[in-house]
Design a protein around this motif. Structure first.
Motif, PDB file in Angstrom:
ATOM      1  N   UNK A  73       0.812  -1.210   0.000  1.00  0.00           N
ATOM      2  CA  UNK A  73       0.000   0.000   0.000  1.00  0.00           C
ATOM      3  C   UNK A  73       0.842   1.256   0.000  1.00  0.00           C
ATOM      4  N   UNK A  74       1.928   1.243   0.779  1.00  0.00           N
ATOM      5  CA  UNK A  74       2.837   2.388   0.831  1.00  0.00           C
ATOM      6  C   UNK A  74       3.477   2.666  -0.528  1.00  0.00           C
ATOM      7  N   UNK A  75       3.680   1.612  -1.305  1.00  0.00           N
ATOM      8  CA  UNK A  75       4.340   1.756  -2.596  1.00  0.00           C
ATOM      9  C   UNK A  75       3.353   1.974  -3.742  1.00  0.00           C
ATOM     10  N   UNK A  76       2.074   2.121  -3.403  1.00  0.00           N
ATOM     11  CA  UNK A  76       1.042   2.369  -4.411  1.00  0.00           C
ATOM     12  C   UNK A  76       0.744   3.855  -4.509  1.00  0.00           C
ATOM     13  N   UNK A  77       0.730   4.353  -5.715  1.00  0.00           N
ATOM     14  CA  UNK A  77       0.338   5.745  -5.946  1.00  0.00           C
ATOM     15  C   UNK A  77      -1.185   5.798  -6.031  1.00  0.00           C
ATOM     16  N   UNK A  78      -1.799   6.586  -5.146  1.00  0.00           N
ATOM     17  CA  UNK A  78      -3.269   6.609  -5.077  1.00  0.00           C
ATOM     18  C   UNK A  78      -3.897   7.092  -6.379  1.00  0.00           C
ATOM     19  N   UNK A  79      -3.209   7.986  -7.096  1.00  0.00           N
ATOM     20  CA  UNK A  79      -3.732   8.454  -8.393  1.00  0.00           C
ATOM     21  C   UNK A  79      -3.731   7.320  -9.416  1.00  0.00           C
ATOM     22  N   UNK A 138       6.706  -9.327  -7.306  1.00  0.00           N
ATOM     23  CA  UNK A 138       6.789  -8.078  -8.066  1.00  0.00           C
ATOM     24  C   UNK A 138       7.739  -7.082  -7.405  1.00  0.00           C
ATOM     25  N   UNK A 139       7.777  -7.068  -6.080  1.00  0.00           N
ATOM     26  CA  UNK A 139       8.710  -6.173  -5.385  1.00  0.00           C
ATOM     27  C   UNK A 139      10.144  -6.560  -5.708  1.00  0.00           C
ATOM     28  N   UNK A 140      10.433  -7.859  -5.696  1.00  0.00           N
ATOM     29  CA  UNK A 140      11.788  -8.312  -5.997  1.00  0.00           C
ATOM     30  C   UNK A 140      12.157  -8.020  -7.447  1.00  0.00           C
ATOM     31  N   UNK A 141      11.165  -8.054  -8.333  1.00  0.00           N
ATOM     32  CA  UNK A 141      11.405  -7.753  -9.753  1.00  0.00           C
ATOM     33  C   UNK A 141      11.340  -6.253 -10.042  1.00  0.00           C
ATOM     34  N   UNK A 144       6.303  -3.646  -8.947  1.00  0.00           N
ATOM     35  CA  UNK A 144       5.077  -3.440  -8.183  1.00  0.00           C
ATOM     36  C   UNK A 144       4.386  -2.131  -8.553  1.00  0.00           C
ATOM     37  N   UNK A 145       5.171  -1.108  -8.908  1.00  0.00           N
ATOM     38  CA  UNK A 145       4.594   0.207  -9.205  1.00  0.00           C
ATOM     39  C   UNK A 145       4.208   0.375 -10.676  1.00  0.00           C
ATOM     40  N   UNK A 250      -1.643   1.248   4.188  1.00  0.00           N
ATOM     41  CA  UNK A 250      -0.457   1.675   3.441  1.00  0.00           C
ATOM     42  C   UNK A 250      -0.774   2.765   2.427  1.00  0.00           C
ATOM     43  N   UNK A 251      -1.906   2.610   1.736  1.00  0.00           N
ATOM     44  CA  UNK A 251      -2.318   3.636   0.761  1.00  0.00           C
ATOM     45  C   UNK A 251      -2.536   4.973   1.460  1.00  0.00           C
TER      46      UNK A 251
END
Length: 396
Positions: A73-79, A138-141, A144-145, A250-251
């Motif tokens: 959630x922290x790494x997700x852009x809400x837009x 996805x984070x390791x690759x 995720x974003x 997180x978001x």
């Protein structure tokens, strides 16, 4: 040794094998999560039997998946999340309808004596998506974003909500006394999202206004954990998975000035202790009892679960404007089944709707879909990168 403290040795062994499994997995150019799950399988009851499942380890594993989804959630852009809402809905629709239908048909094919109720319940089980495995891969690759990563996260949330609604309807048809009122279920889900938005706005403003006070010592990390665990609990109580509550926390934090600091501090405690235990615990839960007697039905159900997401989510992705490669990446990311599928399966077994043959088959389905997803994702993304490099070389 005091029997109450033997779990400390178990945790030490788990962390050793989690790091060893992750190291070996990276050595063969695969995500570390794959090695950790296999390590859990090896040290668990299925192979060596060094570590047994326990409530202490299960609780720590639950914290691990909650923190993992908080980080997502922290790494997700809400837009980006808002912008992908339409595509996520289409992906989720395909990822629910096609697995549901294939699950029903697969059981009728593999077990002609199966009742309609069994087929419907299996369909519900196969609609679930365990996004936590995909998130870590996805984070390791470092994907995720991407728009594919955001699409997967959004679709997985809708999947869970749709699965809860379908489950309520199916149970209402099969055993009305066991079912909650569908309107009550919908009301609880709506209440969760309303509370999440309200708390999010209030908390975000509070953090911004009292930034200097909150940032002293470890108050920021403590506040983040309090909010994360509280919203995860509320989500579970209102019939929405705890991991969705953690993800929305997180978001919410991603909209504050403290996003990077919170992410850094949460990752330190999560990846050092709790997240490895979560992935090891998946392997610990696997037992191969009575597998030989259900191998045929298991293969059919596994194929239905994999093809259901590949076809359904692939169609939804294409309708959303993704190209063939991106659609494949998204549909692979939606393949894993774990927590939700196991919860629904246990419910069906306790109610007498499904038998031990389907229960064992779902355990194998969870194992197979969990193990195959990380390497399939890596292959899908690596091919795209290699293709881009070839095009660049040709232009030069």
């Amino acid at each position: 040794m005091n029997g109450n403290l033997t779990f400390l040795l178990d945790i030490a062994i788990i962390l050793i094998f989690a790091n060893l499994g992750g190291f070996l997995s990276r050595k063969i150019k695969q995500p570390a999560v794959l090695g950790q799950i296999i390590a859990g399988l090896v040290i668990g009851p299925a192979v060596l039997g060094i570590i047994e499942e326990s409530s202490a380890i299960s609780h720590m594993a639950e914290i691990g998946v909650i923190l993992l989804m908080f980080i997502a959630g922290l790494e997700t852009d809400i837009d980006d999340l808002k912008a992908s809402s339409k595509s996520s809905a289409l992906i989720a629709l395909g990822g629910v309808v096609v697995p549901f239908v294939l699950g029903f048909l697969a059981l009728k094919l593999a077990k002609p004596s199966a009742t309609t109720n069994e087929g419907l319940f299996l369909g519900v089980i196969l609609t679930a998506t365990s996004v936590s495995i995909t998130v870590q891969a996805l984070r390791e690759l470092k994907k995720l974003r991407t728009k594919q990563g955001v699409g997967i996260l959004g679709a997985a949330i809708i999947d869970d909500v749709a699965g809860i609604i379908i489950l309520t309807v199916i149970i209402g048809m099969i055993s009305p006394t066991e079912s909650s009122n569908i309107l009550l279920v919908l009301g609880k889900i709506a209440l969760f999202f309303i509370l999440s938005m309200a708390f999010g706005i209030i908390f975000s403003k509070f953090l911004t206004k009292h930034s200097e006070f909150i940032c002293r010592e470890n108050r920021l990390l403590t506040a983040a954990l309090i909010f994360c665990f509280s919203l995860a609990f509320i989500a579970e109580e209102l019939g929405v998975a705890a991991i969705i509550g953690a993800y929305f926390t997180g978001v919410i934090f991603s909209t504050t000035p403290h996003r990077n600091r919170v992410s850094h501090e949460i990752q330190r405690i999560s990846y050092a202790l709790f997240t490895p235990i979560f992935f090891i615990n998946i392997g610990l839960g696997v037992k191969f009892n009575n597998v030989s007697g259900v191998i045929g039905i298991s293969i059919v159900i596994i194929l239905a679960s994999v093809l259901g997401k590949l076809i359904g989510c692939g169609i939804g992705s294409k309708l959303s404007g993704f190209n063939n490669r991106e659609s494949l990446q998204i549909s692979i990311g939606m393949i894993p089944r774990a927590e939700v599928a196991l919860i629904v399966t246990n419910l069906g077994l306790s109610m007498g709707i499904i038998g031990n043959d389907i229960f064992t088959s779902i355990i194998l389905t969870v194992l197979v879909t969990t193990i195959i997803t990380p390497p399939m994702l890596k292959l899908a993304f690596d091919d795209k990168e290699k293709e881009s490099k070839r095009k660049l070389v040709k232009k030069m």
